[in-house]
Design a protein around this motif. Sequence first.
Motif, mmCIF file in Angstrom:
data_model
loop_
_atom_site.group_PDB
_atom_site.id
_atom_site.type_symbol
_atom_site.label_atom_id
_atom_site.label_comp_id
_atom_site.label_asym_id
_atom_site.label_seq_id
_atom_site.Cartn_x
_atom_site.Cartn_y
_atom_site.Cartn_z
ATOM 1 N N TYR A 2 -20.071 36.585 -0.299
ATOM 2 C CA TYR A 2 -21.806 37.698 -0.100
ATOM 3 C C TYR A 2 -22.608 36.672 -0.762
ATOM 4 C CZ TYR A 2 -20.097 40.234 4.559
ATOM 5 O OH TYR A 2 -19.717 40.797 5.428
ATOM 6 N N LEU A 45 -25.644 33.979 -0.519
ATOM 7 C CA LEU A 45 -26.672 34.057 -1.163
ATOM 8 C C LEU A 45 -27.114 33.035 -1.847
ATOM 9 C CD1 LEU A 45 -29.251 35.781 -0.653
ATOM 10 C CD2 LEU A 45 -27.898 37.451 -2.285
ATOM 11 N N LYS A 47 -32.938 27.533 0.759
ATOM 12 C CA LYS A 47 -34.811 27.413 0.919
ATOM 13 C C LYS A 47 -35.833 26.291 -0.215
ATOM 14 C CE LYS A 47 -37.226 30.490 3.305
ATOM 15 N NZ LYS A 47 -36.573 29.901 4.783
ATOM 16 N N MET A 105 -23.607 42.708 1.717
ATOM 17 C CA MET A 105 -25.097 41.312 2.120
ATOM 18 C C MET A 105 -25.570 42.386 0.594
ATOM 19 S SD MET A 105 -25.315 38.675 2.682
ATOM 20 C CE MET A 105 -26.797 36.938 2.046
ATOM 21 N N ASN A 106 -25.773 40.939 -0.103
ATOM 22 C CA ASN A 106 -26.691 41.559 -1.272
ATOM 23 C C ASN A 106 -28.376 41.598 -0.549
ATOM 24 O OD1 ASN A 106 -28.460 41.538 -3.702
ATOM 25 N ND2 ASN A 106 -26.739 40.656 -4.629
ATOM 26 N N VAL A 147 -31.365 41.376 -0.265
ATOM 27 C CA VAL A 147 -32.675 40.284 -1.080
ATOM 28 C C VAL A 147 -33.101 40.121 0.858
ATOM 29 C CG1 VAL A 147 -33.304 38.954 -2.308
ATOM 30 C CG2 VAL A 147 -31.876 39.884 -3.315
ATOM 31 N N LEU A 170 -34.346 37.527 1.908
ATOM 32 C CA LEU A 170 -34.247 35.749 2.076
ATOM 33 C C LEU A 170 -35.403 35.324 2.109
ATOM 34 C CD1 LEU A 170 -31.498 33.746 2.768
ATOM 35 C CD2 LEU A 170 -32.457 33.926 0.649
ATOM 36 N N SER A 171 -36.447 35.610 2.957
ATOM 37 C CA SER A 171 -37.030 35.254 3.457
ATOM 38 C C SER A 171 -38.799 36.000 2.641
ATOM 39 C CB SER A 171 -38.203 35.711 4.837
ATOM 40 O OG SER A 171 -37.933 37.545 4.838
ATOM 41 N N PHE A 178 -37.979 36.153 -0.612
ATOM 42 C CA PHE A 178 -37.421 35.933 -2.117
ATOM 43 C C PHE A 178 -37.914 34.740 -2.935
ATOM 44 C CE2 PHE A 178 -34.357 35.019 -5.220
ATOM 45 C CZ PHE A 178 -33.991 36.336 -6.005
ATOM 46 N N PHE A 194 -37.413 32.100 -6.287
ATOM 47 C CA PHE A 194 -36.415 32.468 -7.195
ATOM 48 C C PHE A 194 -36.835 32.319 -8.766
ATOM 49 C CE2 PHE A 194 -32.197 32.270 -8.352
ATOM 50 C CZ PHE A 194 -32.144 31.399 -10.022
#
Lengths: 988, 988
Positions: free
Chosen positions: A420, A424, A431, B1-2, B4, B6-7, B9, B11
């Motif tokens: 995972y 991720l 993204k 799953m971590n 987080v 994603l939408s 997140f 980075f």
Amino acid sequence: MNRVELSTFVFQCTESKYIKYNTTSTIVPGKLNVHLVPHSHDDVGWLKTIDQYYLGTNNTIQGACVQAVLDSIVPALLADKNRKFIFVEQAFFQRWWNEQSEEIQSTVKKLISSGQLELINGGYCMHDEATSHYIDMIDQTTLGHRYIKEQFNVTPRIGWQIDPFGHSAVQAYLFGAEVGFDSLFFARIDYQDRAKRKNEKSLEVIWRGSKSFGSSAQIFAGAFPENYEPPSNFYFEVNDDSHDSPIVQDNINLFDYNVPQRINEFVAAAVKQANITRTNHIMWTMGTDFKYQYAHTWFKQMDKFIHYVNQDGRFNALYSTPSIYTDVKHAAKEAWPIKTDDYFPYADREHAYWTGFFTSRPALKVYVRVMSAYYLAARQLEFFKGRNKSGPNTDSLADAIAIANHHDAVTGTEKQHVAYDYALRLAIGYKEAENVVAESLAGIANLTSKTGWGFQTKFHQCPLLNISYCPPSEVDLSNGKNLVIVVYNPLGWTRNDVIRIPVINENVAVWDSSGKEVESQLLPLLDVSVGVRKYHVKAYLGISPKTTPSFWLAFSATVPPLGFSTYIISSFKSEDATSVRQDYKSESRKDGTIQVGPGKLKLIYYENQGNLAQYINSKSLVKESVQQSYLYYRGDEGDQIVNPQASGAYVFRPNGTYPIKSDNKITRVYKEKEHVEVEFLVGPIPFGDKIGKEVVTQITTTLKNNKTFYTDSSGRDFIERIRDYRKDWDLEINEPIAGNYYPINLGIYLKDNSNELSVLVDRSVGGSSLRDGQLELMLHRRLIRDDSRGVGEALNEAVCISKKCRGLTIVGKYYLRIDPLGEGARWRRSFGQEIYSPLLVAFTEQDGLDWTKLHLPTFHGMAPSYNLPENVAIITLQELEDGKVLFRLAHLYEVGEDKDLSVMTSVELKKVFPYKKIRKVTETSLSANQERTEMERKRLVWKVEGSSEEEEPKVVRGGPVDPAKLVVNLAPMEIRTFIIEFNLIVPN
Amino acid sequence: MNRVELSTFVFQCTESKYIKYNTTSTIVPGKLNVHLVPHSHDDVGWLKTIDQYYLGTNNTIQGACVQAVLDSIVPALLADKNRKFIFVEQAFFQRWWNEQSEEIQSTVKKLISSGQLELINGGYCMHDEATSHYIDMIDQTTLGHRYIKEQFNVTPRIGWQIDPFGHSAVQAYLFGAEVGFDSLFFARIDYQDRAKRKNEKSLEVIWRGSKSFGSSAQIFAGAFPENYEPPSNFYFEVNDDSHDSPIVQDNINLFDYNVPQRINEFVAAAVKQANITRTNHIMWTMGTDFKYQYAHTWFKQMDKFIHYVNQDGRFNALYSTPSIYTDVKHAAKEAWPIKTDDYFPYADREHAYWTGFFTSRPALKVYVRVMSAYYLAARQLEFFKGRNKSGPNTDSLADAIAIANHHDAVTGTEKQHVAYDYALRLAIGYKEAENVVAESLAGIANLTSKTGWGFQTKFHQCPLLNISYCPPSEVDLSNGKNLVIVVYNPLGWTRNDVIRIPVINENVAVWDSSGKEVESQLLPLLDVSVGVRKYHVKAYLGISPKTTPSFWLAFSATVPPLGFSTYIISSFKSEDATSVRQDYKSESRKDGTIQVGPGKLKLIYYENQGNLAQYINSKSLVKESVQQSYLYYRGDEGDQIVNPQASGAYVFRPNGTYPIKSDNKITRVYKEKEHVEVEFLVGPIPFGDKIGKEVVTQITTTLKNNKTFYTDSSGRDFIERIRDYRKDWDLEINEPIAGNYYPINLGIYLKDNSNELSVLVDRSVGGSSLRDGQLELMLHRRLIRDDSRGVGEALNEAVCISKKCRGLTIVGKYYLRIDPLGEGARWRRSFGQEIYSPLLVAFTEQDGLDWTKLHLPTFHGMAPSYNLPENVAIITLQELEDGKVLFRLAHLYEVGEDKDLSVMTSVELKKVFPYKKIRKVTETSLSANQERTEMERKRLVWKVEGSSEEEEPKVVRGGPVDPAKLVVNLAPMEIRTFIIEFNLIVPN
């Protein structure tokens, strides 16, 4: 009771004294030299995630902390300048380096420049060699190598693939010779092979992995006698209750003084290894997984061994590195055995063929492959746009892919939570890259608008298109809106491909940018696809889409090389029936057959004969019956009586074969294509019977291939495989199925005197030809037992909504074609490259206005009329941080593979970069960390047994690039890497 | 799953940076101060031997290496001068120190003098407080303290007994106040007591452990809220998979950034502790067993916590030590609760009373006790002879005894192989000390011979006399040889004791040195004793003695204080019947009773009434019925339903009581003595029924002691015990037997309005008074289950010949006496000291010549006419390496214990040392590492709750020693320690 005879015991009451150990020894010519090579093998994720390993968290899973390794190495090396250490995984090293003070950084630079600390292998990770694609391997190696070069002005000399589960030919010649390594070391080769090599002292060889390059890309390669650990009782990790190696107890005031005994044990272990090794040099790999968390404890003991062994005088022990070891091996002027091909498959004992991991975690494998291709395309678009100084770039995707190519990542041999984590990271990287792509496409499209480069146009992409989910295309166009589709082609040649998008309304038509309507096809979405879509969108995104598309809209797009085309989808009133709508359907014919295929290739199915079909290509005149079937192997669970080995994440150990009735399979034959595209949906694999299952597909023909078939090496060279046979030793067959499995990244084929049957894949899988005429791919695996190779989990993947889970479903494709003998390579190579690099599709909405008038509808990244030859691919086009451009070209054909395409070819750089002026082109090593000429100058020359150099066919390579002409020549299989510097942009 | 999203997140692609942590914080007055005290708890043997722990060998048992702790502490402290560390166990520290280079030694000296590295507690080990004798505790503390003083000129300030299983009053006042400590910390107190103290914020107290000294020997004492570990998720050991404490992840480029969360957890843990602690200072013990093997990993995280907690600002976190913590507690001017008596017994939960270890490994316990006494005597003789510059000395015995007093050594809670290691060390130490003793005796004896000091006379000793094995006395004297017996008295008063030696022939007589025949007695060796002898000589020495003695020869010896007498055994012809041979036998009388006892005390047994006897002392007129019986408790095995707690090495949890028919018991009543000596032989405890058994003896009288009895504290003060009751809290009774057990080193007694019943012991045992009039001692234990406190072995001792083993047999003695009320102390104290310090007997053979004419037959170490008062013992007389003499006197009586002897008493040093001229006498702290006056000057004054100081009775102590008179006064219970310097020896 301690076995000290009290009556004779004399208590040593001497005052203790500090002992200064003499570690100054170097090579002693007349003696056996035991090279102690301190190392730590640090998996870039496995039982814990990369960051957990780095930080030392989640220690109840595994007490492992790479940060501590690096923290503790520095003072340990400073304490004695004779001590040495090698470090391998740059993903860890960079994490650590970035956190260090300038003082530590300066110290480390000195340790590196003095050679005490040597960075070897030098990629982000120790990539896998079975399931990694060579383009990923290049990228991840380049990332690490360039960083090392920039930070330390160092070029790693040694390949150190000590843990991957078998070794590929590509590793030897591309990631050995072509990156400029002087040698390559590894541990995992077949146990039968190892036994023979020990007997013949041929663990160390000259490996010629490339048929095309022969000795020009050979490398000194050493397989370790056992594994990458020290001899059995020479472990000195801090706080380690898993080993019991007595330390050298040389304090006579304490109990258990053992110097003579330990030195004898050292000598005995050295003799054992010397007996199977040529020259009087042996290497001890002093370390293993995540060791040296307190480096001091190892060095303290090695100091003592060096001191006392050399005092003893029988042998010479010294701190060493693989570089030093390689140099002395080279200096010995020995003639070494030759090794060709590869070291697959790997079995570590009977019934333990590590061929399951070729397929394990097929969803992760395809995700890595899709991201790899996306990264390639995104970097091209990033180059066109210009790399952002701040804001999104492709670096985190680069990081994520590099990490995902670790040999416990894409392999599928990691724990579930770690899988995972890789996913991720890919998602996060994607993204950010998606933004780069969208910005670049918008910028290029807006070039002709008044606003120039700008981001007012927002392009959307559909990473979940494989589960029929694409919100941008699922819009209601009935209110006069248009859907603009930009299709980007990352390949160097113009291509024509079918675009398939889900739509909610059937009254839509497709126009090209010249305003011409394009022929399109509407196909209803199957119920099974709707189900898969609904479940996975909820599982992955946490949402339930409000609408469900009813159809796939398919149309053929034509796109220039390194460029894009634009298509417009708009609605029409249902009464205005369009003239160019064609719905190709399978055709039931009078003779009871069903015919599929709108073009030259047709498949004719005989009803009531299962999956048997006739494959008829009216152009090539190939006609062959093809049966396509699915079945599963029961995964052996092992037992305590005969053999405990279970089938698991690593090991494939089948126990029985069972047919599967297949429903969820779509076979497509396109008008312009002469191959069959098979889309399959496998899963959830039923588990209620508590039986592990490994699902394969078999393609059966009547070709008489005489046990011989071919699989690619890391997606590049094809290697001949012969069923139940190994070239290097007399195979004792214990696993007739698993032992014939090989990794497949590009494809597998077989041939007879007339035809070639080829299958290409969309991801890394395992496959074989277990019967003549037949090819087999393993598509999915779900198992109930761990296979005892450390991961400690059964491979049982699930997809969950909240806490409700179901087994993982795999949707995928493979491609099949039958060619007349000698004509298959062209499809395998050129179309294979198209599979790897699909068209990139982006969407935006246009409200009434005519998009094509306001935007650039067709983009030519290269000179408009220029196409690369069909045998060359641009595998890297990337703007580096310093503004220079990394450019890599790959000849796609091997010597002799195709009569037309296995030839020297050329690329005109001026036409590849028509909008920029090339100031300087520098050819480099494959990993772009040194000039090619420099690399060649340093290359070690090795003597080999038996053959005289003249016997070898002359190797052809492209010559230097003339700075005026700027034409790059590429010989078959050649990959050439350049750093290109441009002058200011030439106005268009 | 971590988790987080994603939408959402973003980075964080910021470049990492080196973070310099601010660790400079000191005390902040207005805030809660969290004192982080880095420490490693390093058992001086437990699961591994001391050297295995030091060296880090045998790591599969436990990953533990103290060498690594010390190696890694040095650079960790150098890296940041705010970091601190405490180190405790000098046995380890000295091992390490001796191996260091001068450079490291110099660095460490600086770290110690700056206070970064603080040596606390400072003995060789963290001695036990239940089963260690106070003399051993003094010796082992002195060893460590003097070394620290000599090497570093440092005086430890803190008692740190964090692991021993309950805490003795003697620890508080002798090893707290009297060694000059400012505070004492520990972790293990009864769980009910702890709960109440948490509730009342009374974990920290002023402990007045001595009734005799009251506030003059009080100490600030803190019990930890839980144990000596950090709060539950603040563990940062390298390579430790037993804890999962998240590190402070403050690198925003990596996953799982957690600074706010970790700081909140820190604050929450601090609040929890602050709520049960007085003042705004709390201490976190940052470490536990064998931690800091790579100190860096701990300090790195503590650096971060200090940095971020202080940045957060709610609380103040700082590096601290118990010294700093004590100083701020003292500066707070708080009034603290008073604690008297001790913290025994210790239970860590219901049904888990740690009262089994009071008796566990009774053979090791007696071996330690015997060696302790031998060491005391041997040092006296070493002093008389003069310490050897080279050659044998008593140091290795000192070492061995010090180590054996560790709280997992004499306690019996170590693994079996470790118990063997302690025994081996004692044996080695004894062997060397035996040579010192033999040399000294020979030297003194030869003083009158022409040869002067010399070793031509070889004295032999009989350490296995307890199993009837004494080769020197088992000689055949029929050929005219004489056996010379030298009997040395280490006490300060003349004593008369029975000597018992095995002889092979009955025709022997005993003469004193004046040529007068001495009354002697011949007793046949019981079969059982012969069996024990045969088996154990074979098991321990590997030999089978050729002859077997038939008799014990017993005679009464009279020996001057600190001196010896000589007796000669020679044969006579059987017809020459000697007039002074008396065979005391039990006497069957007409009324059906059997009477035992040649002197004033007689025991009269009633036949057919089991073990019931009448105890009649015709002098004191005491007459009491006494029943002596044996029984065993079944050791609970625990279960998974009610309670899994088993009886084991630590825990005593009986499950049922069963009588034992006792055969192997010898009851002796001597002519001159008014007590009963009971010799018992217990074992092998039958094990065939797979039931653990704990064997006790009960002495039952009709005394009405109203639940009250008395047991000694580490062999010194007697403490009142009340059955089913605790003074400090309302006892909830869960274990009515085990919960009433207390440790006994000297003795146990009870009393009513008329009489006192006292029992004295030969080793540390557990005991109680479970019914009025009854005393109980646990003599031996053999159990089938581990009791889950870490040792991981059932307590099942065996003695083996080759690989054939039988359960351990225990031979031992206890002493019983009934006195009129108020008169028991005299016997308990003065005879108790005689039990501790038995006569030392050495043998040599004399061939015909008259020994007494050629040798000194009687030696007076003190002035010939001088005896110490009956209430004083010389507990140390030892020549130090620098030639000075360490001299320690102990008043043996408590205030009010005896009407005549609980008074100020005095010792005339000139008469103690008649042959030397005293140049200087310096009184020191108990551990002889600072002058007494200096220690008193520095003593912290504490306020206590409730009581005003005037209420306390005035404490009496002996005053300074007048350098002219050189008389030492000692008040009751006083122990005074002196360093005495002599001028040259005054010619005799």
